[in-house]
Design a protein around this motif. Structure first.
Motif, PDB file in Angstrom:
ATOM      1  N   GLN A   1       0.825  -1.208   0.000  1.00  0.00           N
ATOM      2  CA  GLN A   1       0.000   0.000   0.000  1.00  0.00           C
ATOM      3  C   GLN A   1       0.857   1.256   0.000  1.00  0.00           C
ATOM      4  O   GLN A   1       0.593   2.203  -0.750  1.00  0.00           O
ATOM      5  N   ALA A   2       1.890   1.282   0.850  1.00  0.00           N
ATOM      6  CA  ALA A   2       2.718   2.480   0.968  1.00  0.00           C
ATOM      7  C   ALA A   2       3.434   2.810  -0.333  1.00  0.00           C
ATOM      8  O   ALA A   2       3.598   3.987  -0.679  1.00  0.00           O
ATOM      9  N   GLN A   3       3.862   1.779  -1.066  1.00  0.00           N
ATOM     10  CA  GLN A   3       4.605   1.994  -2.309  1.00  0.00           C
ATOM     11  C   GLN A   3       3.713   1.945  -3.548  1.00  0.00           C
ATOM     12  O   GLN A   3       4.202   2.109  -4.668  1.00  0.00           O
ATOM     13  N   GLN A   4       2.419   1.683  -3.348  1.00  0.00           N
ATOM     14  CA  GLN A   4       1.451   1.602  -4.461  1.00  0.00           C
ATOM     15  C   GLN A   4       1.934   0.612  -5.526  1.00  0.00           C
ATOM     16  O   GLN A   4       1.989   0.921  -6.714  1.00  0.00           O
ATOM     17  N   LEU A   5       2.235  -0.594  -5.063  1.00  0.00           N
ATOM     18  CA  LEU A   5       2.764  -1.631  -5.949  1.00  0.00           C
ATOM     19  C   LEU A   5       1.666  -2.454  -6.606  1.00  0.00           C
ATOM     20  O   LEU A   5       1.932  -3.168  -7.580  1.00  0.00           O
ATOM     21  N   GLY A   6       0.460  -2.405  -6.074  1.00  0.00           N
ATOM     22  CA  GLY A   6      -0.631  -3.215  -6.597  1.00  0.00           C
ATOM     23  C   GLY A   6      -1.800  -3.166  -5.650  1.00  0.00           C
ATOM     24  O   GLY A   6      -2.133  -2.105  -5.121  1.00  0.00           O
ATOM     25  N   ASP A   7      -2.424  -4.322  -5.397  1.00  0.00           N
ATOM     26  CA  ASP A   7      -3.593  -4.349  -4.524  1.00  0.00           C
ATOM     27  C   ASP A   7      -3.738  -5.737  -3.912  1.00  0.00           C
ATOM     28  O   ASP A   7      -3.022  -6.672  -4.276  1.00  0.00           O
TER      29      ASP A   7
END
Length: 306
Positions: free
Chosen positions: A188-194
């Motif tokens: 979530q913090a790095q917005q890598l996926g879901d």
């Protein structure tokens, strides 16, 4: 030859990535990493630590270690190919072993090349023993594949705390102390996926932590399941999880869905084959003390310890 070991820092990532690509390329004959970022994304996470090996101030090797609650795994570990056989890998493995000791994990392991006796001998010296193969598998996602129903993603929840708690409870059912909360927080913090949630988001029947696209551990045009699980023995929930991950891949525009599964989880592995997944790479997981961990027939788990 005097090699210094110290914690890996963000400023070391350029050199560490070069060594990693050189080492894996020398073993496999090609660059398998593409536009993924397995070192940078992990080193930015609070549940991952890295050690670098330096010769005359120049980085010549590195190793990461990841903690999923009571479970810890080593990798990737890489050394400049010109320096193989000089004891650098052993020193790195000893250093990250000390980190695992400090964390107090109760199960530890690693993934390595199935065809490399050199690696097997190194890791056996530290108490890791080869068990079942881990198949790295993929499935093509046809253009226009329907998203499907019965699943949601964590980012769409107005309050994801209940879903996070439920994922932690499900992981505990898979293996005592297994906890993916920090892995989800890093995603979530790095917005890598879901995170894909199957069934009721407040108490999902299964969940999967998915990386999507370049700059993550997936790569361009791919969705990648870093970890996924259904409750032990729940074949239907696992089948729904696989369908939902394909739906998620379609929703984010991926052409390929990539997963890992240990073949000791026989029904999970067999189901993936029947669902059209093909094995691209066969590695082997090595477990400290030869412990099974959650690699059992009743386990419906997708993961990849590379």
């Amino acid at each position: 030859m005097h090699v210094d070991l110290r914690p890996l820092e963000r400023g070391d990532l350029g050199a560490a990535n070069r060594v990693l690509r050189d080492a894996f390329g020398a073993m496999l004959g090609e660059d398998t990493l593409g536009d993924t970022d397995p070192l940078g994304t992990r080193l930015a996470a609070g549940h991952v630590r890295g050690i670098g090996a330096f010769l005359s101030g120049v980085l010549v090797g590195s190793a990461l270690v990841t903690r999923w609650g009571s479970v810890g795994f080593v990798g990737p570990l890489s050394v400049e190919p010109a320096l193989w056989g000089r004891g650098i890998g052993s020193r790195l493995l000893g250093a990250v072993g000390g980190i695992l000791d400090g964390w107090g994990v109760t199960h530890r392991g690693l993934f390595t090349f199935a065809h490399s006796p050199r690696h097997h001998a190194l890791y056996q010296h530290f108490g890791y023993w080869p068990r079942f193969l881990t198949a790295l598998m993929s499935s093509e996602i046809p253009a226009g594949l329907p998203r499907g129903t019965g699943w949601s993603v964590l980012s769409a929840q107005a309050d994801g705390r209940a879903a996070l708690a439920a994922c932690a409870e499900l992981a505990e059912a898979v293996h005592p102390g297994l906890d993916l909360t920090a892995e989800i927080a890093a995603l979530q913090a790095q917005q890598l996926g879901d995170v894909v949630l199957v069934g009721d988001p407040a108490r999902p029947d299964a969940f999967a932590i998915c990386h999507d696209g370049p700059g993550t551990e997936a790569g361009a045009g791919k969705a990648y399941v870093k970890f996924g699980a259904a409750r032990p023995g729940d074949h239907h929930a696992f089948a729904a999880l696989v369908r939902s991950c394909r739906g998620h891949a379609a929703a984010v525009g991926a052409r390929l869905l990539v997963v890992g599964v240990n073949t000791a989880r026989h029904d999970a592995y067999r189901h993936l084959g029947e669902a059209g997944f093909r094995t691209d790479v066969a590695g082997v997981t090595m477990h400290h003390g030869n412990a099974a961990g959650y690699d059992r027939p009743e386990s419906y788990v997708l993961d990849d310890w590379r």
